[in-house]
Motif scaffolding. Structure first.
Motif, PDB file in Angstrom:
ATOM      1  N   UNK A  52      42.039  47.750  39.144  1.00 39.89           N
ATOM      2  CA  UNK A  52      42.014  47.063  37.849  1.00 39.89           C
ATOM      3  C   UNK A  52      42.312  45.582  38.029  1.00 39.89           C
ATOM      4  N   UNK A  53      41.593  44.754  37.282  1.00 35.82           N
ATOM      5  CA  UNK A  53      41.797  43.304  37.261  1.00 35.82           C
ATOM      6  C   UNK A  53      42.044  42.892  35.816  1.00 35.82           C
ATOM      7  N   UNK A  54      43.068  42.074  35.608  1.00 37.21           N
ATOM      8  CA  UNK A  54      43.336  41.486  34.287  1.00 37.21           C
ATOM      9  C   UNK A  54      43.183  39.981  34.438  1.00 37.21           C
ATOM     10  N   UNK A  55      42.368  39.378  33.590  1.00 40.48           N
ATOM     11  CA  UNK A  55      42.120  37.938  33.645  1.00 40.48           C
ATOM     12  C   UNK A  55      42.553  37.304  32.330  1.00 40.48           C
ATOM     13  N   UNK A  56      43.303  36.212  32.436  1.00 44.19           N
ATOM     14  CA  UNK A  56      43.673  35.401  31.277  1.00 44.19           C
ATOM     15  C   UNK A  56      43.010  34.041  31.458  1.00 44.19           C
ATOM     16  N   UNK A  57      42.328  33.580  30.439  1.00 44.44           N
ATOM     17  CA  UNK A  57      41.714  32.252  30.446  1.00 44.44           C
ATOM     18  C   UNK A  57      42.402  31.367  29.422  1.00 44.44           C
ATOM     19  N   UNK A  58      42.716  30.150  29.823  1.00 39.02           N
ATOM     20  CA  UNK A  58      43.325  29.203  28.894  1.00 39.02           C
ATOM     21  C   UNK A  58      42.333  28.804  27.812  1.00 39.02           C
ATOM     22  N   UNK A  59      41.047  28.839  28.141  1.00 39.79           N
ATOM     23  CA  UNK A  59      40.007  28.453  27.187  1.00 39.79           C
ATOM     24  C   UNK A  59      38.834  29.420  27.347  1.00 39.79           C
TER      25      UNK A  59
ATOM     26  N   UNK B 167      47.998  32.263  39.769  1.00 39.99           N
ATOM     27  CA  UNK B 167      47.386  31.054  39.224  1.00 39.99           C
ATOM     28  C   UNK B 167      46.931  30.166  40.374  1.00 39.99           C
ATOM     29  N   UNK B 168      46.039  29.258  40.080  1.00 40.76           N
ATOM     30  CA  UNK B 168      45.461  28.396  41.106  1.00 40.76           C
ATOM     31  C   UNK B 168      46.482  27.409  41.650  1.00 40.76           C
ATOM     32  N   UNK B 169      46.392  27.174  42.940  1.00 48.52           N
ATOM     33  CA  UNK B 169      47.200  26.130  43.574  1.00 48.52           C
ATOM     34  C   UNK B 169      46.499  24.781  43.455  1.00 48.52           C
ATOM     35  N   UNK B 170      45.204  24.815  43.164  1.00 47.17           N
ATOM     36  CA  UNK B 170      44.395  23.591  43.042  1.00 47.17           C
ATOM     37  C   UNK B 170      44.260  23.227  41.567  1.00 47.17           C
ATOM     38  N   UNK B 171      45.370  22.906  40.934  1.00 49.40           N
ATOM     39  CA  UNK B 171      45.382  22.695  39.485  1.00 49.40           C
ATOM     40  C   UNK B 171      44.682  21.415  39.042  1.00 49.40           C
TER      41      UNK B 171
ATOM     42  N   UNK C 269      38.180  46.090  34.381  1.00 50.03           N
ATOM     43  CA  UNK C 269      38.533  44.693  34.132  1.00 50.03           C
ATOM     44  C   UNK C 269      38.745  44.426  32.652  1.00 50.03           C
ATOM     45  N   UNK C 270      39.686  43.547  32.380  1.00 52.31           N
ATOM     46  CA  UNK C 270      39.883  43.014  31.033  1.00 52.31           C
ATOM     47  C   UNK C 270      40.008  41.505  31.167  1.00 52.31           C
ATOM     48  N   UNK C 271      39.542  40.788  30.152  1.00 50.59           N
ATOM     49  CA  UNK C 271      39.641  39.329  30.147  1.00 50.59           C
ATOM     50  C   UNK C 271      39.955  38.884  28.728  1.00 50.59           C
ATOM     51  N   UNK C 272      41.002  38.090  28.590  1.00 52.89           N
ATOM     52  CA  UNK C 272      41.416  37.607  27.272  1.00 52.89           C
ATOM     53  C   UNK C 272      41.751  36.121  27.347  1.00 52.89           C
TER      54      UNK C 272
ATOM     55  N   UNK D  41      46.987  25.129  34.378  1.00 51.88           N
ATOM     56  CA  UNK D  41      46.387  26.407  34.753  1.00 51.88           C
ATOM     57  C   UNK D  41      45.259  26.743  33.795  1.00 51.88           C
ATOM     58  N   UNK D  42      44.086  26.995  34.351  1.00 52.65           N
ATOM     59  CA  UNK D  42      42.934  27.386  33.539  1.00 52.65           C
ATOM     60  C   UNK D  42      42.702  28.895  33.566  1.00 52.65           C
ATOM     61  N   UNK D  43      43.263  29.560  34.575  1.00 58.56           N
ATOM     62  CA  UNK D  43      43.042  30.993  34.757  1.00 58.56           C
ATOM     63  C   UNK D  43      44.255  31.615  35.425  1.00 58.56           C
ATOM     64  N   UNK D  44      44.500  32.870  35.081  1.00 63.38           N
ATOM     65  CA  UNK D  44      45.508  33.678  35.745  1.00 63.38           C
ATOM     66  C   UNK D  44      44.899  35.065  35.942  1.00 63.38           C
ATOM     67  N   UNK D  45      45.126  35.642  37.112  1.00 59.11           N
ATOM     68  CA  UNK D  45      44.586  36.959  37.422  1.00 59.11           C
ATOM     69  C   UNK D  45      45.689  37.837  37.971  1.00 59.11           C
ATOM     70  N   UNK D  46      45.713  39.067  37.527  1.00 53.55           N
ATOM     71  CA  UNK D  46      46.652  40.086  38.008  1.00 53.55           C
ATOM     72  C   UNK D  46      45.834  41.304  38.404  1.00 53.55           C
ATOM     73  N   UNK D  47      46.241  41.978  39.478  1.00 53.51           N
ATOM     74  CA  UNK D  47      45.473  43.134  39.951  1.00 53.51           C
ATOM     75  C   UNK D  47      46.409  44.301  40.266  1.00 53.51           C
TER      76      UNK D  47
END
Length: 116
Positions: free
Chosen positions: A64-71, A29-33, A94-97, A106-112
């Motif tokens: 592989x990249x997994x992206x989670x978006x809060x919005x 997650x971003x450090x620049x929240x 890639x997947x994004x949900x 947190x607006x985004x989270x990424x796992x690889x």
């Protein structure tokens, strides 16, 4: 026997784990929240790049990249940053949900995952 190395570990988790040739990151997650989705996306992708370098890998080794978006309304804006970043590397799967993340900051989270 599998050789497992953990990096940047805390009491709860490791930021990145290498098991033989397999690489897996924690959710980043971003450090620049206090910033918007563009800046948070850049921040997370920069962290991912540094973690890969820390274990002697490069971005082309991400499979592989997994992206989670809060919005999900942030999908297009996030993709502008992601597309510019991924344009320079071999394209991972890639997947994004959309998802409720651990903090409203947190607006985004990424796992690889990847291979050495």
């Amino acid at each position: 026997m599998t050789n497992i190395k953990r990096f940047r570990s805390t009491a709860r988790a490791s930021q990145i784990v290498v098991s033989d040739q397999y690489i897996e990151t924690a959710g980043l997650v971003a450090k620049c929240t206090d910033q918007g989705i563009t800046e948070q996306t850049r921040c997370v992708l920069d962290q991912l790049e540094q973690l890969m370098l820390d274990v002697g890998a490069n971005l082309n080794q991400i499979t592989r990249i997994q992206i989670w978006l809060a919005n999900m309304a942030d999908f297009e804006e996030m993709n502008r940053v992601y597309d510019a970043w991924v344009n320079e590397i071999d394209k991972p799967a890639r997947a994004c949900v959309g998802s409720q993340l651990a903090s409203p900051k947190y607006l985004i989270e990424i796992q690889a995952t990847g291979m050495l």
